[in-house]
Scaffold this motif. Sequence first.
Motif, mmCIF file in Angstrom:
data_model
loop_
_atom_site.group_PDB
_atom_site.id
_atom_site.type_symbol
_atom_site.label_atom_id
_atom_site.label_comp_id
_atom_site.label_asym_id
_atom_site.label_seq_id
_atom_site.Cartn_x
_atom_site.Cartn_y
_atom_site.Cartn_z
ATOM 1 N N TRP A 81 -27.179 -15.814 8.870
ATOM 2 C CA TRP A 81 -26.233 -14.895 8.239
ATOM 3 C C TRP A 81 -26.777 -13.471 8.286
ATOM 4 N N MET A 82 -25.863 -12.492 8.346
ATOM 5 C CA MET A 82 -26.239 -11.085 8.243
ATOM 6 C C MET A 82 -25.311 -10.378 7.252
ATOM 7 N N HIS A 83 -25.854 -9.391 6.573
ATOM 8 C CA HIS A 83 -25.092 -8.586 5.623
ATOM 9 C C HIS A 83 -24.063 -7.744 6.369
ATOM 10 N N ASP A 84 -22.982 -7.385 5.672
ATOM 11 C CA ASP A 84 -21.915 -6.563 6.270
ATOM 12 C C ASP A 84 -22.427 -5.243 6.846
ATOM 13 N N THR A 85 -23.500 -4.701 6.274
ATOM 14 C CA THR A 85 -24.009 -3.390 6.709
ATOM 15 C C THR A 85 -25.256 -3.505 7.592
ATOM 16 N N TYR A 86 -25.575 -4.689 8.068
ATOM 17 C CA TYR A 86 -26.798 -4.897 8.840
ATOM 18 C C TYR A 86 -26.851 -4.010 10.090
#
Length: 190
Positions: free
Chosen positions: A91-96
């Motif tokens: 998973w990655m954060h929306d702002t990655y």
Amino acid sequence: MKHCIATRFKFEEDNFELMEWYIKVAKGTLFPQLAKQTTQNFDWIIITNPKHDEWVREHITEHPYKIMHDYDNEFANAGYNLQTRHDIDDWMHDTYVQSLQESVQKYGYEKCLLHVNLIITDFFTQQSMPYPVYNSKFTSSFVSMYQKDIDTKLHVYMCQHPDLVKHVPNVIELPLGMCMQVKHGKNISG
């Protein structure tokens, strides 16, 4: 800046059951997060076994991507200044992506690595646990490599992730929580 997120989906055997499982996990982790990125200024590259190209095209339809097959020639010579490793089941954060690109600009290095320490998450229970064992001398698997002027001998898959600092010593650590390693009972690496 030309940026790619490179995802390994390179199974040597025709284990379609395991490949389908990884797609199922990715539909709850990576695929929606690619679409939610606050900047879409990146290419998604899937590195796969050539014999699985058609299978990949049939089963991965959630986000545009390019297929590549080898790291040292095709990937290394693709002309990306910023290369990000990201496994298909994580998973990655929306702002990655935005954080990676802004950090490169903020620090102004000619060459650098950017990495995120681990949070491990259980796919089934959604319980998470920080696992901060990595640092600027021992980078995590959530690592990116930036090169202002591209040297094709250097790329984010050239060696094991902790060894990249031997080749690119400047390391930027992004905040904890930008990525999560998802455990789902069938994890493999490579």
